[in-house]
Write an enzyme that holds these catalytic residues in place. Structure first.
Site, mmCIF file in Angstrom:
data_model
loop_
_atom_site.group_PDB
_atom_site.id
_atom_site.type_symbol
_atom_site.label_atom_id
_atom_site.label_comp_id
_atom_site.label_asym_id
_atom_site.label_seq_id
_atom_site.Cartn_x
_atom_site.Cartn_y
_atom_site.Cartn_z
ATOM 1 N N TRP A 5 0.820 -1.215 0.000
ATOM 2 C CA TRP A 5 0.000 0.000 0.000
ATOM 3 C C TRP A 5 0.850 1.258 0.000
ATOM 4 O O TRP A 5 0.502 2.248 -0.652
ATOM 5 C CB TRP A 5 -0.994 -0.017 1.159
ATOM 6 C CG TRP A 5 -2.039 -1.070 0.938
ATOM 7 C CD1 TRP A 5 -2.232 -2.203 1.661
ATOM 8 C CD2 TRP A 5 -3.006 -1.113 -0.138
ATOM 9 N NE1 TRP A 5 -3.258 -2.943 1.109
ATOM 10 C CE2 TRP A 5 -3.757 -2.310 0.026
ATOM 11 C CE3 TRP A 5 -3.308 -0.276 -1.199
ATOM 12 C CZ2 TRP A 5 -4.784 -2.672 -0.852
ATOM 13 C CZ3 TRP A 5 -4.337 -0.635 -2.068
ATOM 14 C CH2 TRP A 5 -5.066 -1.810 -1.888
ATOM 15 N N ASP A 44 -1.683 6.580 6.322
ATOM 16 C CA ASP A 44 -2.749 5.730 5.799
ATOM 17 C C ASP A 44 -3.029 4.688 6.888
ATOM 18 O O ASP A 44 -2.243 3.780 7.101
ATOM 19 C CB ASP A 44 -2.288 5.057 4.496
ATOM 20 C CG ASP A 44 -3.304 4.043 3.975
ATOM 21 O OD1 ASP A 44 -4.366 3.858 4.601
ATOM 22 O OD2 ASP A 44 -3.021 3.438 2.911
ATOM 23 N N LYS A 97 -12.264 -1.809 6.308
ATOM 24 C CA LYS A 97 -11.490 -2.727 7.127
ATOM 25 C C LYS A 97 -11.981 -2.662 8.567
ATOM 26 O O LYS A 97 -12.470 -3.631 9.107
ATOM 27 C CB LYS A 97 -9.990 -2.405 7.078
ATOM 28 C CG LYS A 97 -9.199 -2.930 5.879
ATOM 29 C CD LYS A 97 -9.686 -2.498 4.543
ATOM 30 C CE LYS A 97 -8.897 -3.041 3.375
ATOM 31 N NZ LYS A 97 -8.004 -2.092 2.758
HETATM 32 C C1 PLP Z 1 -7.412 -1.575 1.549
HETATM 33 C C2 PLP Z 1 -6.348 -0.553 1.685
HETATM 34 C C3 PLP Z 1 -6.221 0.515 0.775
HETATM 35 C C4 PLP Z 1 -7.107 0.660 -0.426
HETATM 36 O O1 PLP Z 1 -8.384 1.047 -0.067
HETATM 37 P P1 PLP Z 1 -9.501 1.379 -1.169
HETATM 38 O O2 PLP Z 1 -10.625 1.855 -0.309
HETATM 39 O O3 PLP Z 1 -9.795 0.105 -1.893
HETATM 40 O O4 PLP Z 1 -8.982 2.428 -2.066
HETATM 41 C C5 PLP Z 1 -5.217 1.444 1.013
HETATM 42 N N1 PLP Z 1 -4.395 1.343 2.051
HETATM 43 C C6 PLP Z 1 -4.468 0.332 2.941
HETATM 44 C C7 PLP Z 1 -3.519 0.269 4.085
HETATM 45 C C8 PLP Z 1 -5.453 -0.647 2.778
HETATM 46 O O5 PLP Z 1 -5.539 -1.663 3.656
#
Ligand code: PLP
Length: 360
Positions: A103, A172, A196
């Site tokens: 990511w 993030d 998540k």
């Molecule tokens: C799942 C995830 C993403 C991507 O998320 P989207 O909502 O599909 O754009 C980005 N960063 C992390 C750490 C993730 O777990």
């Protein structure tokens, strides 16, 4: 019948939240329609939106000088939004990024389209199985911000601390927000896709310090602008109302469960149970450095990868869903977000022991 669900995302939601949504679906608050069939500008929905924000502020003790935004486009939209919103200030169009897995790689690739990216440290040479020591980081002079991924969902690597940096810190937190108490005041911006550890997909939370709202590049697309969103209460255009409402139900559930302190203790118990089991087995293996192991996502391999498909099939039959690892790394992965119970992890460990006995 509902089963134990270890999906990495969109992930398990609390059963009580789903039941509540089900009960309210056709006739919300006695209004004769559902919450997703009313105007986002109605007083009724504004109340839902404001309550969700307040509950999130309470859960994470978010200081008043931070805005809380509920935006569409997922965390991926924020990979673009971060440089667009922060490269227009007085600093150079340069940012520091920590490269710790899938990511952060994606975030780096997107930022490179708009400015210069300095990779402060990387764990690429060891297949992203650890967090590089802070003493080894090579920060740049005059960076607009430093970005990191607090939990690498695919590689199962989690920062055990908050980085100390001299520029605004951007995180993030898609896969570990709300899993433990958080010192929000150490951050410039925190963002997370909901699917998540918050709610359903379709909405993201962005927590941004007020003084960072005037650093956007002039040509920023309107839909990516935190300033525009903040000024409009995240309703410059139609927000994901149902996802916002459902996230609000999850925040209420979290509060009733004892908040992030209770979640931190439970998440520690859950992940320790699984890691201890793996570490005492010669059949299962997790290759992440001990100090960098994620409490949320536990990737593991079997002694013989020809058994992978059998493992997944038998686990599914035993009521343990979605254990197949990400296609880029293979093996298995158990995601242990807030809504995954201790009983679920106990059942998983019992199944893994049994499977090892029969196939090890
Ligand atoms: C799942 C995830 C993403 C991507 O998320 P989207 O909502 O599909 O754009 C980005 N960063 C992390 C750490 C993730 O777990």
């Amino acid at each position: 019948m509902r089963q134990f669900n270890f999906c990495s995302g969109p992930a398990a939601l609390p059963q009580s939240v789903l039941l509540q949504a089900q009960q309210q679906l056709l006739d919300w608050q006695g209004r004769g329609c559902s919450v997703m069939e009313i105007s986002h500008r109605s007083p009724e929905f504004i109340a839902v939106a404001e309550q969700a924000e307040q509950d999130l502020r309470d859960l994470l003790s978010i200081p008043r000088h931070y805005k809380v935004l509920f935006l569409s486009g997922g965390a991926t939209a924020q990979f673009s939004a971060v440089p667009w919103n922060l490269f227009g200030g007085d600093s150079f169009r340069r940012a520091d990024y920590l490269q710790t897995g899938h990511w952060s790689n994606k975030a780096i690739a997107e930022a490179r389209r708009y400015g210069e990216v300095n990779v402060v440290a990387t764990s690429a040479e060891q297949n992203f199985n650890y967090v590089p020591e802070a003493a080894s980081w090579q920060a740049s002079e005059g960076a607009a911000y430093l970005h990191y991924t607090s939990n690498e969902t695919i590689h199962g690597v989690e920062f055990p601390y908050v980085p100390e940096v001299s520029c605004p810190l951007i995180a993030d937190m898609s896969s570990n927000i709300l899993s433990q108490p958080l010192a929000v005041e150490k951050f410039g911006v925190i963002y997370a896709g909901a699917q998540k550890n918050i709610g359903p997909s379709g909405i993201s939370v962005v927590i941004v310090r007020d003084d960072l709202l005037d650093r956007a590049v002039a040509e920023i697309p309107r839909s990516l602008s935190w300033k525009v969103a903040a000024d409009a209460g995240s309703m410059d255009n139609t927000p994901a109302t149902f996802a916002w409402y459902l996230s609000g139900l999850v925040f209420k559930w979290l509060k009733a469960e004892g908040g992030v302190t209770a979640m931190a203790a439970l998440n520690q118990r859950k992940s320790s149970l699984l890691y201890d089991f793996i570490d005492h087995s010669n059949f299962y293996h997790n290759s992440v450095a001990l100090s960098s192991r994620s409490r949320m996502n536990v990737p593991f391999t079997l002694a013989d990868n020809k058994l992978d498909a059998l493992f997944v099939n038998e686990a599914t039959e035993a009521g343990l869903l979605n254990l197949k690892g990400h296609r880029s790394v293979g093996g298995m992965r158990a995601s242990l977000y807030n809504a995954v119970s201790l009983q679920a992890v106990q059942a998983l460990v019992a199944f893994m022991g049994d499977f090892e006995q029969r196939n090890g």
